[in-house]
Structures are given as C-alpha cells and as structure tokens.
Enzyme design. Structure first.
Site, short mmCIF file in Angstrom:
data_model
loop_
_atom_site.label_atom_id
_atom_site.label_comp_id
_atom_site.label_asym_id
_atom_site.label_seq_id
_atom_site.Cartn_x
_atom_site.Cartn_y
_atom_site.Cartn_z
CG MET A 128 -4.73 1.75 -0.14
SD MET A 128 -4.20 2.56 -1.65
CE MET A 128 -5.37 1.83 -2.79
CG HIS A 188 -4.95 0.99 28.53
ND1 HIS A 188 -4.14 1.61 29.44
CD2 HIS A 188 -6.15 0.86 29.14
CE1 HIS A 188 -4.80 1.83 30.57
NE2 HIS A 188 -6.04 1.38 30.41
CG HIS A 196 0.90 -8.73 5.94
ND1 HIS A 196 1.34 -8.13 7.11
CD2 HIS A 196 1.28 -7.89 4.93
CE1 HIS A 196 1.96 -6.99 6.83
NE2 HIS A 196 1.93 -6.82 5.51
CG ASP A 212 2.09 -7.05 1.07
OD1 ASP A 212 1.80 -8.26 1.21
OD2 ASP A 212 3.03 -6.52 1.68
CG HIS A 264 -0.01 4.50 -1.46
ND1 HIS A 264 -0.83 4.14 -2.50
CD2 HIS A 264 0.84 5.42 -1.97
CE1 HIS A 264 -0.50 4.81 -3.58
NE2 HIS A 264 0.53 5.60 -3.28
CG HIS A 299 -8.32 -1.89 28.52
ND1 HIS A 299 -8.20 -3.03 29.29
CD2 HIS A 299 -9.09 -1.03 29.23
CE1 HIS A 299 -8.87 -2.87 30.43
NE2 HIS A 299 -9.43 -1.67 30.41
CG HIS A 324 -3.82 2.83 -5.71
ND1 HIS A 324 -3.21 3.53 -4.70
CD2 HIS A 324 -4.67 3.71 -6.31
CE1 HIS A 324 -3.68 4.77 -4.66
NE2 HIS A 324 -4.57 4.90 -5.64
CG HIS A 363 0.16 -2.95 3.51
ND1 HIS A 363 1.19 -2.50 2.70
CD2 HIS A 363 0.67 -3.98 4.22
CE1 HIS A 363 2.28 -3.21 2.94
NE2 HIS A 363 1.99 -4.13 3.85
CB CYS A 364 -1.59 0.34 -1.10
SG CYS A 364 -1.19 0.78 -2.81
CD GLU A 370 -4.43 -5.88 33.01
OE1 GLU A 370 -4.99 -4.89 33.50
OE2 GLU A 370 -3.42 -6.44 33.52
CB THR A 371 -4.27 -4.41 27.94
OG1 THR A 371 -5.02 -3.54 28.79
CG2 THR A 371 -3.79 -3.60 26.74
#
Length: 405
Positions: free
Chosen positions: A214, A369, A163, A161, A209, A319, A158, A198-199, A342-343
């Site tokens: 993950m 939604h 971001h 990463d 993964h 939402h 494993h 994430h992996c 709203e969303t």
C-alpha cells in the site's frame, strides 16, 4: 487557546475521525471489532497502541482556527490514473495558471501471486489494485484533490499519507475510511520532486499495510519543467515507474509459504516475519518477473526515459546495467541534478528520478545493485531497446574461441 481535532477538518467529518481514530477503541483501526477479535490479542494490542497515538494527536491544542482556502484562479482538471509502470497523461511544462487536479483511488484488497515458482502469494493492500499504487503527476502550485474510497467488501480501514503534502500526518489524519466509506482530501503541491505516499492507519498497522503493497509515488514537476544545473531544459520521451516492494511472507514449519482466506488473516504471522527485518522477496511492481520477459518495458535508441523509483520502506541502490543516470534527482527538483551516475540511491520512504538517453540496442537489466536482492529476491526489471548498434561505443573484437596454453 482552543482545542481542535484538526484545524483543516470539516465539522461534518470530525465524527468519523473521532470514531475511527480516537473513541471507537482499538478494533476500529482495522475496520471493526469483530475482525480484531477474530485475529487475536496481538492485533488488538497493536490497535490499542494505534488508538492511543491518534487520540494524543487529536487532542493537540492549536492557537488558530481554519481559514477558508482561496481557490480563485484555479482551473479544475481530472487526471485519469493508469496502472504502473506507466504514467498518466501530463504536461512537462505547465500551461496556464495553477490547477485543482482531481483524482480518485480505491483501497482495494486483492490476492496476488508474488512468485509463481514457489507459490508465494499475498493479500495485497493496494491503491487502485496495483503494487505500487498509481503514479500521480502535478506541477508545483497545483492542488491535488483526492477522492479516496474504501470498497464495502474490504476487511480493513485505510487512509493515505502523502510525503509531498503539509500537515495532518501528510493527510493521514484526515483520510481514515472504513469499508463502504469515501472521503475527499485537497492539498497543495508546494515542493517539487518525487515523493512517496502510503497507508498509515497507526501503530504496527503502518508497516503491515506498507509491506503489503500500500504505497506509491507523486511527482511534482516545476512549472517550467526539469532543468540541468545551468538552467537548460531537460525533456523526456517516456516514464518508467518502478515501485520496489519488500514482502515478509510467513512460512509454515516445512518452509512453505502459508496461505490465508482473507486479507488481514496473516497479521500475527506477518508481524513475526517483519520483525526479522529480512524480506522474503524484494520485487519491482508487485511480483517476481512483473517487469521482465513479456512484461519488459520497450524503448528505442535515442529515446530519453525518466525512471521514477519508489521504495516506501527500505533503502535501495538502482543501477541500469549497460547505461547510466545522465541526470539524477535523489532528493528535490529544486536542486541541480547529479550527473553521470553509475548507481543511485533511494532512501527508504522516498521516491526519486533518474534520466537516461539510450545509445545502444539490446536488453538492459534495471536492478537493485544489492545483487543478492536482484538475483535471489526478485528486484530486477528489463528494458528492451530497439535500434542500430554503434561500434564506436562497444565492439566485440574477437568472438569467444579456444586459446592455446
């Protein structure tokens, strides 16, 4: 021109990167040749592709050597990570100078029930045993110092990463750990906002993964806290950390979900299911009902909640039924928040934040939604809010009754 594996890589650990990502061959990227051989040519082919990609990355020529990080002025603190949907203890406004925030995560592989009604289960690949992985919270300018450990009983290699970080594939190029190994990565939080981690072992193993759980989120707060477009301080009382997970669980010829003895045994079947781009489940926090019923999140009228939503693989449209996004940061805390939504939108491979102050008691459904995913695939959470009802905002004028035709 000098060739380096990576200018930020310690000499003592270059052996592991070469062994795991370049020279050991295809099988190394799953944690051993025996595993790849047992799981067939499809896994081996994917790993060969991964090895070629990492070999190419490792042979990139760079012009400068690594400089020594200046850690003067930093204070070391430990952050105790907690299981979702909760957040670790933290300051909304930073006190003092920048910190080195020490955290530890284990890459735990565990069998999880996804849906009790259908018997669907998955060998989840996790950080600290949860889907999503724990929420990390720091301030802009802080350093994150992660100890990443891969338990000896793991079946796979494993890495991670981030971001939010800069360089080396988000740290993915510096954190490959085999079963029984650990590594330490330090990176500077230079960009405020919410970010996915994430992996990313390489090749087809990356989506495998990620779609096995993950992934998780980091929140990098501005040092002076969150603000509205006019620069006024925004405070929250609680955090609701939502990890939306798409699963692609293989089925047998009778349409029943398949089971597997060990993590990784489903690799070939999972690739076939993933290629459909159609998830069998889209759930919040790892399983159908993980945040409903007895697991619903509880708040009070007047409380302001910061909802952090992570989706490492697909777009989503959260939402809050009966509420709104008073302030929404879909991208960066450096930008003014959107208001009154709203969303809101979560781009695949991102995390974002929305803030709402509850005005009425009751059960609020927090949903994707795309209502097909909410109602049929599991992307629903419940917020139970206590308090006094306000008829000025809503009132049932007439209860349901028969009417004359």
């Amino acid at each position: 021109m000098t060739k380096f594996i990576n200018p930020g890589l310690k000499k003592t650990s270059r052996r592991n990167v070469l062994r795991g990502s370049v020279l050991a061959g295809a099988a190394a990227l799953t944690g051993g040749a025996a595993i790849a051989a047992r799981r067939g040519p499809q896994m081996t082919k994917a790993n060969e592709t991964s090895a070629k990609l990492y070999k190419a990355a490792a042979e990139v020529k760079v012009k400068s050597t690594a400089s020594v990080a200046d850690l003067s002025g930093y204070t070391r603190v430990k952050q105790e990570l907690v299981a979702p949907p909760f957040a670790p203890e933290h300051e909304q406004v930073a006190k003092g100078g920048p910190k080195i925030v020490e955290i530890t995560m284990d890459t735990t592989e565990r069998l999880m029930v996804v849906d009790e009604d259908t018997g669907a289960e998955v060998w989840a690949l996790t950080y600290n045993g949860s889907v999503p992985g724990p929420l990390i919270i720091v301030h802009e300018g802080d350093m994150v110092e992660l100890t990443l450990r891969n338990p000896e009983d793991s079946q796979m290699e494993h890495n991670i990463d981030f971001h939010a970080s800069t360089g080396a594939l988000g740290g993915g190029g510096l954190t490959h750990v085999f079963p029984g190994e650990e590594t330490v990565l330090r990176w500077k939080a230079t960009k405020p906002g919410c970010f996915t981690y994430h992996c990313a072992p390489g090749g087809a193993m990356i989506p495998y993964h990620v779609t096995h759980g993950m992934n998780g989120a980091v929140m990098v707060l501005p040092r002076d806290g969150l603000k509205d477009k006019d620069g006024n301080a925004l405070k929250y009382d609680k955090i609701a950390y939502i990890g939306e997970q798409d699963y692609y669980l293989p089925k047998d010829e009778d349409g029943e979900f398949k089971t597997y003895e060990l993590a990784g045994d489903d690799y070939a079947d999972s690739l076939d299911a993933m290629r459909t781009l159609t998830p069998t489940h889209s759930v919040f926090n790892g399983a159908v009902g993980a945040l409903t019923g007895e697991n619903a999140l509880k708040f009070k009228v007047g409380e302001t909640v910061l909802m952090i939503h992570n989706q490492a693989n697909r777009d989503s449209r959260p939402h809050l039924i009966g509420g709104h996004g008073n302030f929404v940061w879909e991208t960066s805390f450096s930008d003014a928040p959107m208001t009154g939504l709203e969303t809101w939108f979560v781009r695949g491979g991102t995390a974002m934040a929305s803030m709402y102050t509850f005005e009425q008691p009751g059960v609020y459904a927090y949903v994707n939604h795309n209502l097909i995913e909410a109602a049929l695939l599991g992307a629903t959470a419940h917020f139970v809010v206590e308090g006094d009802w306000n008829n000025d905002l809503m009132e049932q004028v007439v209860a349901p009754r028969p009417f004359a035709t």
